[in-house]
Design a protein around this motif. Structure first.
Motif, short mmCIF file in Angstrom:
data_model
loop_
_atom_site.label_atom_id
_atom_site.label_comp_id
_atom_site.label_asym_id
_atom_site.label_seq_id
_atom_site.Cartn_x
_atom_site.Cartn_y
_atom_site.Cartn_z
N GLY A 129 0.87 -1.11 -0.13
CA GLY A 129 0.03 0.15 0.00
C GLY A 129 0.71 1.27 -0.03
N GLN A 130 2.05 1.20 0.82
CA GLN A 130 2.86 2.66 0.85
C GLN A 130 3.32 2.70 -0.70
OE1 GLN A 130 5.79 2.56 4.08
NE2 GLN A 130 4.59 0.89 4.96
N VAL A 131 3.78 1.52 -1.35
CA VAL A 131 4.50 1.71 -2.81
C VAL A 131 3.25 2.32 -3.79
CG1 VAL A 131 5.09 0.26 -4.66
CG2 VAL A 131 5.83 -0.19 -2.31
N VAL A 132 2.04 1.65 -3.53
CA VAL A 132 0.81 2.46 -4.30
C VAL A 132 0.83 3.85 -4.24
CG1 VAL A 132 -1.59 2.04 -4.78
CG2 VAL A 132 -0.31 0.27 -4.59
N VAL A 133 0.88 4.20 -2.94
CA VAL A 133 0.54 5.71 -2.60
C VAL A 133 1.82 6.46 -3.34
CG1 VAL A 133 0.60 7.41 -0.66
CG2 VAL A 133 -0.83 5.31 -0.54
N ILE A 134 2.94 5.96 -3.00
CA ILE A 134 4.37 6.80 -3.50
C ILE A 134 4.23 6.87 -5.21
CG2 ILE A 134 6.68 6.43 -4.23
CD1 ILE A 134 7.06 5.23 -1.31
N TYR A 135 3.66 5.80 -5.74
CA TYR A 135 3.35 5.92 -7.30
C TYR A 135 2.34 6.58 -7.69
CZ TYR A 135 7.49 3.06 -8.40
OH TYR A 135 8.90 2.93 -8.53
N LEU A 170 16.26 21.81 -1.57
CA LEU A 170 16.04 22.94 -0.60
C LEU A 170 14.89 22.58 0.53
CD1 LEU A 170 16.54 26.10 -2.62
CD2 LEU A 170 18.16 24.95 -0.97
N PHE A 171 13.75 22.03 -0.13
CA PHE A 171 12.80 21.67 0.93
C PHE A 171 12.35 20.19 0.79
CE2 PHE A 171 12.37 25.93 -1.35
CZ PHE A 171 11.98 26.59 -0.22
N LYS A 172 13.54 19.40 1.01
CA LYS A 172 13.38 17.89 1.20
C LYS A 172 12.54 17.46 2.35
CE LYS A 172 16.14 13.91 1.13
NZ LYS A 172 17.85 13.49 0.92
N SER A 173 12.97 18.10 3.48
CA SER A 173 12.21 17.72 4.86
C SER A 173 10.75 18.25 4.77
CB SER A 173 12.80 18.08 6.03
OG SER A 173 14.19 17.44 6.18
N PRO A 174 10.41 19.52 4.64
CA PRO A 174 9.23 19.82 4.40
C PRO A 174 8.22 19.02 3.32
CG PRO A 174 10.57 21.66 4.68
CD PRO A 174 11.33 20.44 4.34
N LEU A 175 8.98 18.72 2.26
CA LEU A 175 8.01 18.05 1.50
C LEU A 175 7.78 16.42 1.84
CD1 LEU A 175 9.79 19.20 -2.05
CD2 LEU A 175 7.43 19.74 -1.35
N SER A 176 9.00 15.83 2.34
CA SER A 176 8.66 14.75 2.92
C SER A 176 7.43 14.58 3.97
CB SER A 176 10.07 14.19 3.63
OG SER A 176 9.94 12.99 4.36
N LEU A 178 3.93 15.10 1.93
CA LEU A 178 3.70 14.17 1.15
C LEU A 178 3.47 12.86 1.90
CD1 LEU A 178 5.63 14.77 -1.73
CD2 LEU A 178 3.30 15.17 -1.76
N GLU A 179 3.88 12.56 3.11
CA GLU A 179 3.84 11.58 4.09
C GLU A 179 4.69 10.47 3.45
OE1 GLU A 179 -0.13 10.62 5.19
OE2 GLU A 179 -0.35 12.50 6.49
N ILE A 180 5.68 10.95 2.82
CA ILE A 180 6.79 9.68 2.10
C ILE A 180 7.93 9.99 3.05
CG2 ILE A 180 8.00 9.30 0.31
CD1 ILE A 180 5.85 10.57 -1.58
N SER A 181 8.65 8.74 3.40
CA SER A 181 9.83 8.59 4.17
C SER A 181 10.86 9.64 3.89
CB SER A 181 10.23 7.33 4.66
OG SER A 181 11.20 7.02 5.34
#
Length: 463
Positions: free
Chosen positions: A20-26, A78-84, A87-90
């Motif tokens: 399910g995590q893979v599905v959300v990432i894609y 520049l915004f790697k952490s906020p985007l993570s 998006l709730e992507i590790s």
């Protein structure tokens, strides 16, 4: 097709929650891909056909995509952490996601150039290399490496990490995307670069409605997975998304047909728009598209239980099988919509494509938000069907006003109606019984043969 080939690998080594995590990432991949392409592929076809200086169109398009991709990567770093977090992507995955997106964006115009210049062999070979490499790396990391690590205390044991399936999937994608760009670099290197501001402005003006339509399309296609993840209770969300995402992949047989058809027919629409009475050709193409699509719809529905064993190995995923006919029909409606959409592309009324797609996206969002808490992924499947069905009908309505095409509606409705009826009987009424489904499929094929054989024979002999 790669999606289907990989499903048995993923579902064989991952529980529904992890998958399910893979599905959300894609799903996020699909959304970002639209922003990074921003309609330039369709704009390239439109302006490449009519331009007296095709080299300027190519170089301007390449420089535009190159510049926007570099800007995207700078923002991503520049915004790697906020985007993570957003998006709730590790955080350990997000860097791979950015690089894959960038590499895929950089081959958009080179692949469009191959299509516009009718070089299908080179196009197919490079695409197949991407598929084989991705599949090979996934097979190595997910199937072979764990066994090699157990049998060795050396190299393989050192590089293998348990429970790193998602990371291995992203690494496989990254490598295959990088190799694809290397194979397409010649399109970048073998030309003088000229950025024509005038051409770029006209292309962007044409492309923006296409981008909006693309965003809306992607909302219809993938937002349901993201909303399921966010709306369903945390303890079951990823698992439900995994089940739904795996079973939805069985519709790829329809999606594959539609994609291949669209990639070939889109340049044809533009190249024949100035010929005498092109509407007759467009109508004939749509008629045969419906015939072939109806056969695929019924065949996949009839053999869905066979396909689930082949492609979705773990029985834990099979709970979501009732969505398969709904998603197949939704994909078929989308394919018909693509054929009907010729009218706004050849008449430069791309804003209508944006309007229609936005209506579909709004419908998708509303139905999902209201009904997911009560019906889960079945609500998502029905929302997709409603959205694409509505878009199909709206495109026909507006097309008949601005660019009438003499479609054979009796034939279209006949084939579509019979295939839907037989699908309902086979899947829902007789519970996927092959002794009922196969005769229905044979009967339908017999009808197609009786009604279409002479027409196809004449079409082939007159080539």
């Amino acid at each position: 097709m790669l999606n289907v080939i990989l499903v048995p690998i993923y579902t064989g080594v991952m529980l529904p929650g992890s998958y399910g995590q893979v599905v959300v990432i894609y799903a996020y991949f699909a959304i970002f891909n639209i922003f990074l392409a921003y309609g330039m592929e369709t704009a390239f076809f439109r302006f490449y056909k009519d331009s007296e200086n095709k080299k300027k169109v190519v170089s301007t398009s390449l420089l535009s995509i190159l510049g926007s991709t570099m800007l995207f990567m700078i923002i991503g770093v520049l915004f790697k952490s906020p985007l993570s977090s957003f998006l709730e992507i590790s955080i350990e995955y997000i860097g791979y996601v950015f690089w894959i997106l960038a590499l895929d964006a950089l081959v958009i115009i080179p692949f469009a150039w191959l299509r516009a210049n009718e070089r299908p062999m080179r196009f197919a070979i490079i695409k197949l290399i991407n598929v084989v490499l991705n599949l090979g790396l996934n097979s190595f990391f997910l199937l072979m490496l764990p066994k090699l690590a157990l049998d060795s205390d050396g190299f393989f044991a050192n590089i293998y990490k348990p429970d790193y399936e998602i990371l291995y999937i992203l690494i496989s994608n990254l490598v295959s995307s990088a190799v694809t760009l290397l194979l397409m670099l010649r399109v970048y290197l073998r030309r003088p670069y000229v950025f024509d501001v005038g051409i770029w402005k006209r292309m962007i003006k044409y492309a923006m409605p296409v981008m909006i339509a693309g965003i809306a399309f992607t909302v219809n296609e993938v937002l349901d997975k993201i909303l399921l993840e966010k709306i369903l209770p945390v303890e079951i969300a990823s698992e439900e998304v995994g089940k739904y995402g795996a079973c939805v992949k069985l519709a790829v047989f329809m999606t594959l047909f539609i994609t291949a058809f669209r990639m070939g027919i889109e340049p044809f629409f533009f190249s024949h728009s100035d010929t005498k009475h092109p509407q007759k050709a467009y109508a004939q193409i749509t008629n045969y598209f419906v015939v072939l699509g109806s056969i695929i719809l019924l065949a996949v529905v009839v053999f869905s239980d066979v396909l689930k064993v082949l492609f979705v190995r773990d029985e834990a995923y099979w709970e979501a099988m009732p969505v398969v006919p709904i998603i197949l029909l939704a994909a078929f409606f989308l394919g018909i919509y693509h054929n009907l959409s010729v009218w706004y592309k050849v008449t430069d009324r791309t804003k209508f494509g944006a309007y229609i797609s936005m209506i579909g996206a709004v419908l998708t969002i509303i139905v999902n938000l209201i009904f997911i808490p009560y019906f889960g992924y079945m609500a998502s499947a029905v929302a997709t069907l409603m959205a694409y069905g509505t878009m199909m009908m709206l495109s026909f309505y507006f097309g008949s006003m601005y660019y009438p095409v003499p479609y054979n509606f009796r034939k279209i409705i006949f084939y579509l109606g019979i295939s839907i009826l037989f699908s309902i009987l086979s899947f829902y009424i007789f519970d996927r019984n092959l002794f009922v489904g196969i005769p229905l499929l044979i009967l339908f094929l017999g009808l197609v043969y009786k009604l279409e054989f002479e027409n196809l024979k004449k079409l082939y002999l007159n080539r």
